[in-house]
Design an enzyme around this catalytic site. Sequence first.
Site, PDB file in Angstrom:
ATOM      1  N   GLY C 200       0.809  -1.221   0.000  1.00 25.27           N
ATOM      2  CA  GLY C 200       0.000   0.000   0.000  1.00 25.27           C
ATOM      3  C   GLY C 200       0.833   1.258   0.000  1.00 25.27           C
ATOM      4  O   GLY C 200       1.980   1.261  -0.424  1.00 25.27           O
ATOM      5  N   ASP C 225      -4.982  -8.041  -7.167  1.00 25.43           N
ATOM      6  CA  ASP C 225      -4.703  -7.887  -5.736  1.00 25.43           C
ATOM      7  C   ASP C 225      -3.525  -6.948  -5.548  1.00 25.43           C
ATOM      8  O   ASP C 225      -2.382  -7.294  -5.886  1.00 25.43           O
ATOM      9  CB  ASP C 225      -4.314  -9.251  -5.142  1.00 25.43           C
ATOM     10  CG  ASP C 225      -5.497  -9.935  -4.505  1.00 25.43           C
ATOM     11  OD1 ASP C 225      -6.569  -9.310  -4.399  1.00 25.43           O
ATOM     12  OD2 ASP C 225      -5.348 -11.114  -4.130  1.00 25.43           O
ATOM     13  N   LEU C 226      -3.760  -5.793  -4.956  1.00 23.63           N
ATOM     14  CA  LEU C 226      -2.713  -4.771  -4.842  1.00 23.63           C
ATOM     15  C   LEU C 226      -1.462  -5.295  -4.121  1.00 23.63           C
ATOM     16  O   LEU C 226      -1.548  -5.792  -3.001  1.00 23.63           O
ATOM     17  CB  LEU C 226      -3.266  -3.552  -4.082  1.00 23.63           C
ATOM     18  CG  LEU C 226      -2.299  -2.376  -3.962  1.00 23.63           C
ATOM     19  CD1 LEU C 226      -1.988  -1.787  -5.313  1.00 23.63           C
ATOM     20  CD2 LEU C 226      -2.844  -1.324  -3.014  1.00 23.63           C
ATOM     21  N   ASP C 227      -0.313  -5.168  -4.760  1.00 26.65           N
ATOM     22  CA  ASP C 227       0.988  -5.536  -4.177  1.00 26.65           C
ATOM     23  C   ASP C 227       1.058  -7.001  -3.761  1.00 26.65           C
ATOM     24  O   ASP C 227       1.863  -7.370  -2.896  1.00 26.65           O
ATOM     25  CB  ASP C 227       1.331  -4.632  -2.972  1.00 26.65           C
ATOM     26  CG  ASP C 227       1.468  -3.173  -3.385  1.00 26.65           C
ATOM     27  OD1 ASP C 227       1.844  -2.922  -4.533  1.00 26.65           O
ATOM     28  OD2 ASP C 227       1.178  -2.297  -2.553  1.00 26.65           O
ATOM     29  N   ALA C 228       0.229  -7.838  -4.367  1.00 23.77           N
ATOM     30  CA  ALA C 228       0.214  -9.251  -3.985  1.00 23.77           C
ATOM     31  C   ALA C 228       0.524 -10.186  -5.148  1.00 23.77           C
ATOM     32  O   ALA C 228       0.390 -11.391  -5.029  1.00 23.77           O
ATOM     33  CB  ALA C 228      -1.146  -9.601  -3.374  1.00 23.77           C
TER      34      ALA C 228
END
Lengths: 283, 283, 283, 283
Positions: C200, C225-228
């Site tokens: 994030g 999926d953010l940063d995943a």
Amino acid sequence: MKRYRLVVDCPDQIGLVAEVSRFLAEHKASITEASHHTDHEAGWFFMRHEIAAESFQLSLEQFKAEFAVLADKFAMNWRIVDSSQKQNVVVMASRESHCLADLLHRWHSGELECNIVAVIANHDHLRQMAQWHGIPYHYVPFPKENKQPAFDEVSDIIKQYEADTVVLARFMQIFPDALCREMAGRVINIHHSFLPSFAGAKPYHQAYERGVKLIGATCHYVTADLDAGPIIEQDTMRISHSDSAEDMVRKGKDCEKNALARGLRYHLEDRVIIHKNKTVVFD
Amino acid sequence: MKRYRLVVDCPDQIGLVAEVSRFLAEHKASITEASHHTDHEAGWFFMRHEIAAESFQLSLEQFKAEFAVLADKFAMNWRIVDSSQKQNVVVMASRESHCLADLLHRWHSGELECNIVAVIANHDHLRQMAQWHGIPYHYVPFPKENKQPAFDEVSDIIKQYEADTVVLARFMQIFPDALCREMAGRVINIHHSFLPSFAGAKPYHQAYERGVKLIGATCHYVTADLDAGPIIEQDTMRISHSDSAEDMVRKGKDCEKNALARGLRYHLEDRVIIHKNKTVVFD
Amino acid sequence: MKRYRLVVDCPDQIGLVAEVSRFLAEHKASITEASHHTDHEAGWFFMRHEIAAESFQLSLEQFKAEFAVLADKFAMNWRIVDSSQKQNVVVMASRESHCLADLLHRWHSGELECNIVAVIANHDHLRQMAQWHGIPYHYVPFPKENKQPAFDEVSDIIKQYEADTVVLARFMQIFPDALCREMAGRVINIHHSFLPSFAGAKPYHQAYERGVKLIGATCHYVTADLDAGPIIEQDTMRISHSDSAEDMVRKGKDCEKNALARGLRYHLEDRVIIHKNKTVVFD
Amino acid sequence: MKRYRLVVDCPDQIGLVAEVSRFLAEHKASITEASHHTDHEAGWFFMRHEIAAESFQLSLEQFKAEFAVLADKFAMNWRIVDSSQKQNVVVMASRESHCLADLLHRWHSGELECNIVAVIANHDHLRQMAQWHGIPYHYVPFPKENKQPAFDEVSDIIKQYEADTVVLARFMQIFPDALCREMAGRVINIHHSFLPSFAGAKPYHQAYERGVKLIGATCHYVTADLDAGPIIEQDTMRISHSDSAEDMVRKGKDCEKNALARGLRYHLEDRVIIHKNKTVVFD
């Protein structure tokens, strides 16, 4: 924020810190960073202070005059530097562009506190890179048979720009002894090995032949002894049997850029004190 | 060589260092190591001195009495420690032996400045290792249904040995809140991940599932918040797709041992100052 | 030297390597690099070969036709790539210039095997840097109230340049799900923390608040999926209590540049195979 | 799980991998790990396979007989090893205990695949540590005036225990040429510097004098050329001006232990192939 940097080294003695601290406190110095080191073997003391300039009740000139009394008493080598007076830096290069490009970008983006006043190179093909950054470019050829005139020209250019510091950003000519002595403590080189391993020419090829599992880079002050000057910063990275000498050359560039950039930053922020053939680095 | 260690933290203020330095100089303190740090965001100052005890003209008791005046003036948290008064350390372990064996060897060979006074474990099979080193071994089982009596016994043992510091050397039970609070700043844990990644159970398996390219270890003070206490030391090492979760467990042990040993050494040499949920480590 | 790169993944099975090797040998393939990996937990096999193109007796088209038979037999995901057919790469940036400048220099000096065909940015001030390198610059503002039209424009530009790969070089807008899915495995991001820590916004400030002793960077594929998404490469560097959040931002840039450059190079040289949410990287 | 390890090196040639793979597939070998490397400069090929023994339809003897035909055809150096036949290892030490203690613990906890059959030392004070692990201890003094009889005794002990590998775990005597040659590729040393820097005596003191910013350790095979044998593994760690030579000695121990343990593990798992004065390490 403007800061004064007070850098001191002298024989170790009880009461030294007390007197310097008292002096600073009396003049209301707000200290933003303080570093101390005693080399017990050498009996030598090193100290660096950063002082918020606006807190200080003396002008730089008054500071120098008053501090000189204290400095004499303790036989100090010392300097006080105004952080807003940026050093003039001349960068020298040969064919390889990675260190030059890296320094220019760091300077351009405000990471390096200095004025890069000129680039000198013994090849002409990095000219556009320098000029895009608005920096004068001096192409000085180094003919094999006699390099002294070229070094004389380099020396003149350095003087013309009132350079405080010269950075050899993979400049592949060996500085003559006289110039090394004249500019002692002001010429920074990046050598592409973890010195003292692989001094001299073609260190990655030496490393390849030896079969080491690490390569590295060393940022150091230039002295008349080739690749033997005081070390400011080093770095290593892991390699393996699958890396050819060419792979090492490519991978090592990241070590070189980072070690040079860190070493130069320490130098420009007056974080390095040379003592004999070693450095104290207050990072 | 016996040393006094003076460790101070307090609101930042001009004149602080001058007065402390004057005090030390007046009593002829030969300072072997001095570290300063200002946290400008918090407005907080941190300082640690090592003083050659034989140079100092005051006894420890006199020092404390006289320094207290200064300390009050600047609202200091402070302590002065005689390096010859070694801390009593209790080490706690579960099944894994690598951290315990590593600490015992470092202690046995004189690297760690402390008295390891007891080993407590919730399994019985490390007994011989402890006993070969001449250290009492307390086997305290932790039944799943009710662990409080076991923790009460642990608490009693800690008190019985007058432990200054408790090291959780891969002890796999979660300390109850009350004990965390009672022993705040005195219980050191090694967690087998680079926190805050992979807090909680089975961090290497979490790391394997996530497909990270680095594993690590974190040495931190235990607080009531699981794996969220102030961090003293961390380390990482490179892994690849070819490493199974079991390979990570094996490789990570070296990270764990080294991070714990360094963190504990900093703690034992009074190099760590806790401020809120962070640490200043004068390494 | 032109090379073919054969990249395969499929269910693990005895005889697989033998048949692929026989196929290659029959057509006189001189193999310059061969990498194998079996994920035993998943029962999945991964393989990459580099073949000296001039040694190979089949054209790329013939190869594809003949190999397809073998590939079907073993249910392979596979591709063969001609190294002389460089990928088209679009680089996206925001305000920060360090990653863009680093990639442009690596490309310009021939280190990165690709065509950088365009730079897209949601600010206008990196235009000159792109243009000096002869690369078209597209300024696409992202108004807070509705970003979809901006992403539509980005999508159009990507298509216009027939981009194979998009690099988010510190581009600070979150890709919409649809675009993530459409370009799965083709969008590479650099996140400025050692994920999964500090996903994030403002990871360095999160790191500063937590008091970690390491900072890092993660190069990964972008997913909804953010940063995943699957991690390609990570790096960490040591910091201390004396580093402010701003120091971390500055120091971390070197981690970011290096992790992104390595990760992108692996991707461009077809060294990365994505399997579920993880990567095999034959570096 | 029992595994066969097939280790091959030979002149590089097309068809080699195909024939070896076909041979393995014909006998239903389930390959758990496969590594290939071509040294293009030397025109030499290296290969290592791990095979699940229970999958293989030939006995080890049959394998050897049948593979020999293939091996002859390609002029291979080769060996096949049954992982359940652990090597006999003799560890030699002097005064310093850290490497010995580390190896003994790794062995005791099952991390190192070998039988440590004896410890030989030129001091007597590590006897109890060896004996607690149930390992015979041979104290062999090395008088300054004539060390050959001592080395003869060492040689006898090595033969008596049928040692496959000898580990010099900070053993501070120089192996005589004859013994080096006799045991070529079977004696592993840990040198306490990042070779080729600081070969010979007192490397940390050399490092201190030179003022390097990194120290390291090198795990290598012993040859008649002191500290110049093929390197298996190296590591470095960061130091600063504040580290005395004694601090370096202390800190460096962790480098030494880790580099030796990794290098020895590679050797014991047949991951190292020596070629001239370099190694291929399939880690």
